[in-house]
Write a protein that holds these residues in place. Structure first.
Motif, PDB file in Angstrom:
ATOM      1  N   ASP B  79       0.853  -1.188   0.000  1.00 39.43           N
ATOM      2  CA  ASP B  79       0.000   0.000   0.000  1.00 39.43           C
ATOM      3  C   ASP B  79       0.891   1.242   0.000  1.00 39.43           C
ATOM      4  O   ASP B  79       2.113   1.124   0.053  1.00 39.43           O
ATOM      5  N   PRO B  80       0.302   2.442  -0.073  1.00 34.09           N
ATOM      6  CA  PRO B  80       1.137   3.640  -0.234  1.00 34.09           C
ATOM      7  C   PRO B  80       2.036   3.979   0.957  1.00 34.09           C
ATOM      8  O   PRO B  80       2.830   4.917   0.857  1.00 34.09           O
ATOM      9  N   MET B  95       2.584   4.573 -20.357  1.00 27.37           N
ATOM     10  CA  MET B  95       2.348   5.950 -19.921  1.00 27.37           C
ATOM     11  C   MET B  95       3.590   6.792 -20.182  1.00 27.37           C
ATOM     12  O   MET B  95       4.713   6.312 -20.065  1.00 27.37           O
ATOM     13  N   LEU B 103       0.866   9.458 -11.692  1.00 27.18           N
ATOM     14  CA  LEU B 103      -0.058   8.339 -11.475  1.00 27.18           C
ATOM     15  C   LEU B 103      -0.518   8.225 -10.028  1.00 27.18           C
ATOM     16  O   LEU B 103      -1.706   8.062  -9.749  1.00 27.18           O
ATOM     17  N   GLY B 104       0.431   8.342  -9.099  1.00 29.73           N
ATOM     18  CA  GLY B 104       0.092   8.218  -7.681  1.00 29.73           C
ATOM     19  C   GLY B 104      -0.956   9.227  -7.241  1.00 29.73           C
ATOM     20  O   GLY B 104      -1.792   8.946  -6.395  1.00 29.73           O
ATOM     21  N   ARG B 106      -3.134  10.741  -9.470  1.00 28.59           N
ATOM     22  CA  ARG B 106      -4.366  10.488 -10.236  1.00 28.59           C
ATOM     23  C   ARG B 106      -5.178   9.367  -9.618  1.00 28.59           C
ATOM     24  O   ARG B 106      -6.406   9.392  -9.629  1.00 28.59           O
ATOM     25  N   LEU B 107      -4.477   8.363  -9.074  1.00 21.90           N
ATOM     26  CA  LEU B 107      -5.198   7.218  -8.524  1.00 21.90           C
ATOM     27  C   LEU B 107      -6.005   7.579  -7.285  1.00 21.90           C
ATOM     28  O   LEU B 107      -6.988   6.932  -6.974  1.00 21.90           O
ATOM     29  N   GLN B 157       8.572   9.156  -9.218  1.00 25.21           N
ATOM     30  CA  GLN B 157       7.238   8.534  -9.238  1.00 25.21           C
ATOM     31  C   GLN B 157       6.861   8.002  -7.858  1.00 25.21           C
ATOM     32  O   GLN B 157       5.730   8.157  -7.408  1.00 25.21           O
ATOM     33  N   ALA B 158       7.850   7.397  -7.172  1.00 26.59           N
ATOM     34  CA  ALA B 158       7.570   6.851  -5.841  1.00 26.59           C
ATOM     35  C   ALA B 158       7.469   7.965  -4.801  1.00 26.59           C
ATOM     36  O   ALA B 158       6.618   7.928  -3.920  1.00 26.59           O
ATOM     37  N   LYS B 161       4.301  10.315  -3.854  1.00 28.41           N
ATOM     38  CA  LYS B 161       3.280   9.734  -2.969  1.00 28.41           C
ATOM     39  C   LYS B 161       3.666   9.891  -1.490  1.00 28.41           C
ATOM     40  O   LYS B 161       2.899   9.520  -0.614  1.00 28.41           O
TER      41      LYS B 161
END
Lengths: 277, 301
Positions: B79-80, B95, B103-104, B106-107, B157-158, B161
Motif C-alpha cells: 500500500d502507499p 504511460m 499516477l500516484g 491520479r489514482l 514517481q515513488a 506519494k
C-alpha cells in the motif's frame, strides 16, 4: 577482392529496390499469368467453359452485381451482401472482444477467479464451433442471431485465453508498484492492466478475424438470404465462376484492409506497444 | 534498548520474522529495527534472502511467521505507506514520463477532482522532473529513455506519494558504472534534502558502504548451537549491523584506506562460506540492534 553484398542468394542477402519490388510482385504476376493462359487454353477447346471464365466475363458479372440496381429489390446486390456480412462479423467479433477482454483480464489477474473459470474455459474452447452450428440453428433459427452467436463462440475463447496469458505476462512488480501508488484492486484492473494490454486485444482480434470469416461463410452457406458467403454458395449451383472468383477477391481485399487498419491503429495510437516489448 | 521500546519509537520494526518456501528456510529469525531518516543498505551473498526481506517489508508476500510493523502498526499487502523502486519494471510502459510521475496522484482522485486539481499536480510533477533534469523528456515513453533516466523517473514517481519508507531493490544494478555513481550521488542529495527513510538492497558492497547510514549484512554462512546434523534447516540471519558516518558526498571516499578495510571486513563477515562466525559473535553493536531469544534458546536457559 572486396566482398559484394548479395541481393538475393544466401543468408546475407539484402534485397534492394527496385529489385525488391519486382521480387514481391513476381508471385502475383505469375499467379495471374497462369490463370490467364489456362483460361485461354480451356476456352479454345470449349468456348462455354465455366471453370476458368475470361476476365471480360468477370467484369460483366461485377458490373451486374455491383453497379446495376436490382430491378426487383432496388438494391445493389454486392453492396447489400457486403453490408450484411460485415455487420454480422462486426457485431460478432466486437462482442467477443468485449467479453474476452473483461473475462480474460479478470481471470489473469485474480487467482480465485482463475481457479474457478480457467478449466471450464479451456474445456469449452476445445468444442468445435462448427459442430454446434446445428444446435445454434435449432435454438436461434436461421436469422441473424444464430450467425452472430457462431462467430462469437468461434472467437471468444481464443481472445479470452490470449488476454488471460497477456495479463499473466505482466511482471508482478508492476502490480505491486501500482498498489504502492495507491491503486485499489479494481483500479489495478481498469487503470493499470487494461490500458496496458489493450493493443494486444487489437492484435488478438486481428488473429481471430480469419476464424471469424470462416464461421461467417459457413453459417451463411447454410441459411441466409444475403451475404458474401451466401452469394458464393448460391452461385455454386450455377457453377458461375465469374461471380465466385471476384467475390473471393473482394472478401480477401476486405480482410486485408481491415487487418491493415487494425495494425495502423496499433502503430499510430500505441507507439509504445511494439517498442517496449 | 529493548525490543518493546524500539517497536513503538522506530519507523520500521521486524521481530522474529521467518520465511520458508516448503522445507527451504530463507530468512531465519530476523530482528531488525530502523529509525526514521535512516538510509539502510542491505548486502549479502546471493541466496541470502535480501530481496525476500524487501518483499516481506513491502507486502509483496507475507512472512511464514513474525511481525512487521511500520510506525508501530502491523502492515499487510502493498500500500502507499511503502514506496518501491525496482531494478526494472518500475515504470508503466504505456504511460508517458509525466503520466508515470502523476499516477500516484491520479489514482487517489476521482475524475472530477482530477480535472480540478490537474494543473497544480502537473506543476508539482514538472518541478520534480526539473530537479532531476528530465523536464524536457516529460512527454516521452519509458522505452525512449536511457536506463539512468528511467531510474530517476522511478524515484520521483515513488516520492510524489510521500511514502513513510522508500524500498529500493538493486535500483542501480543494471546501470553502467558512470551512470551508477551519478545516481548514487543523486539519491544521497535527495535523501539529505527530504529526510526520508530508505531501505536499499544491493549486491554491490561498495555501493552499500558508500550510500548507507547503516549497513546490514545478511548471510547464511554462520554457525549456532543447532549443529549441522541432518534436518537442520538454517536460513539467513543478520550477521553484522554497522553504523556508517559520512562527512561529504564525494565519491573519493571509496578510495580511502578505511573504506577498503570496511569492505574487506564485510566480505569476511558475510560472504566467506569458510568463515562461519558463531551466532554469539555477530557484530550487532548498533544501538538499534536487538535480538529476541528463539524458542530453543529460551528452553536452554
Amino acid at each position: 577482392m572486396s566482398m559484394k553484398q548479395p541481393q538475393f542468394f544466401g543468408l546475407h542477402a539484402v534485397p534492394q529496390s527496385p529489385l525488391k519490388w519486382w521480387m514481391m510482385a513476381l508471385p502475383f504476376i505469375l499467379l495471374i499469368g497462369i490463370y490467364l493462359i489456362g483460361s485461354e487454353i480451356r476456352l479454345a477447346e470449349n468456348p462455354n467453359d465455366k471453370l476458368m471464365p475470361p476476365v471480360s466475363k468477370m467484369i460483366d458479372s461485377i458490373d451486374r452485381l455491383a453497379f446495376t440496381e436490382n430491378k426487383r429489390t432496388g438494391e445493389y446486390v454486392m453492396l447489400s451482401d457486403t453490408t450484411s456480412s460485415l455487420s454480422r462479423i462486426g457485431i460478432g467479433i466486437t462482442l467477443s472482444a468485449f467479453v474476452g477482454f473483461l473475462v480474460g483480464v479478470r481471470v489473469g489477474l485474480f487467482p480465485g477467479t482463475e481457479t474457478l473459470f480457467l478449466k471450464i474455459l479451456t474445456f469449452l474452447s476445445i468444442v468445435p464451433p462448427l459442430a454446434i452450428l446445428p444446435i445454434l440453428i435449432i435454438i436461434f433459427g436461421v436469422g441473424e442471431a444464430g450467425k452472430i452467436t457462431l462467430i462469437f463462440l468461434g472467437t471468444v475463447f481464443l481472445i479470452t485465453r490470449d488476454m488471460h496469458l497477456s495479463t499473466k505476462a505482466i511482471p508482478r512488480e508492476q502490480i505491486i508498484k501500482a498498489l504502492t501508488l495507491g491503486a485499489s484492486q479494481w483500479e489495478v484492473m481498469y487503470r493499470i492492466v487494461m490500458p496496458r494490454i489493450f493493443p494486444r486485444l487489437i492484435d488478438s482480434v486481428r488473429l481471430s478475424l480469419g476464424a471469424a470469416w470462416l464461421f461467417l461463410i459457413a453459417s451463411e452457406s447454410l441459411a441466409a438470404s444475403s451475404g458474401l458467403g451466401y452469394r458464393i454458395f448460391l452461385m455454386t449451383r450455377y457453377m458461375d465462376m465469374s461471380v465466385i472468383i471476384p467475390y473471393v477477391f473482394w472478401i480477401t481485399f476486405i480482410g486485408f484492409v481491415v487487418d491493415w487498419l487494425l495494425r495502423w491503429t496499433i502503430r499510430s495510437q500505441f507507439s509504445w506497444y511494439h517498442a517496449s516489448k | 534498548m529493548v525490543a518493546n521500546e524500539l517497536r513503538n519509537s522506530n519507523l520500521l520494526h521486524l521481530e522474529d520474522v521467518y520465511q520458508a518456501y516448503g522445507d527451504h528456510v530463507v530468512l531465519d529469525d530476523i530482528d531488525l529495527s530502523v529509525a526514521h531518516g535512516e538510509l539502510v543498505t542491505v548486502v549479502g551473498p546471493s541466496g541470502a534472502g535480501k530481496s525476500t526481506l524487501l518483499r516481506l517489508i513491502l507486502g509483496q508476500e507475507l512472512p511464514s511467521s513474525g511481525e512487521i510493523l511500520v510506525s508501530g502498526e502491523p502492515v499487510g499487502f502493498a500500500d502507499p505507506s511503502r514506496g518501491i523502486v525496482y531494478q526494472k519494471y518500475s515504470l508503466f510502459p504505456n504511460m508517458s514520463v509525466l503520466d508515470n510521475v502523476t499516477l500516484g496522484k491520479r489514482l487517489e482522485l476521482s475524475f472530477f477532482q482530477w480535472q480540478k486539481r490537474k494543473i497544480a499536480i502537473i506543476d508539482e510533477a514538472m518541478h520534480y522532473l526539473e530537479k532531476v533534469g528530465l523536464n524536457s523528456h516529460s512527454k516521452k515513453y519509458p522505452h525512449e529513455l536511457s536506463g539512468g533516466m528511467r531510474q530517476r523517473v522511478a524515484v520521483v514517481q515513488a516520492l510524489i506519494k510521500r511514502p513513510k519508507i522508500l524500498m529500493m531493490d538493486e535500483p542501480f544494478g543494471a546501470l553502467d558504472p558512470g551512470t551508477r555513481e551519478d545516481l548514487q550521488i543523486f539519491l544521497l542529495e535527495l535523501w539529505e534534502e527530504t529526510d526520508m527513510t530508505i531501505f536499499f538492497v544491493t549486491h554491490d558492497l561498495e555501493e552499500a558502504a558508500y550510500l548507507g547510514s547503516r549497513l546490514i549484512v545478511l548471510s547464511q554462512h554462520y554457525s549456532d548451537d543447532r549443529g549441522d546434523g541432518p534436518g537442520v534447516q538454517r536460513g539467513a540471519k543478520i550477521v553484522a549491523d554497522h553504523i556508517l558516518s559520512r562527512s561529504n558526498l564525494s565519491t573519493d571516499v571509496k578510495y580511502t584506506k578505511g573504506f577498503g578495510k570496511l569492505i574487506a571486513r564485510i566480505r569476511r563477515e558475510g560472504f566467506d562460506p569458510q568463515h562461519r562466525q558463531h551466532i554469539r559473535e555477530f557484530d550487532l553493536k548498533h544501538p538499534h540492534s536487538f535480538r529476541t531469544n528463539t524458542v530453543e534458546e529460551v528452553r536452554c536457559k
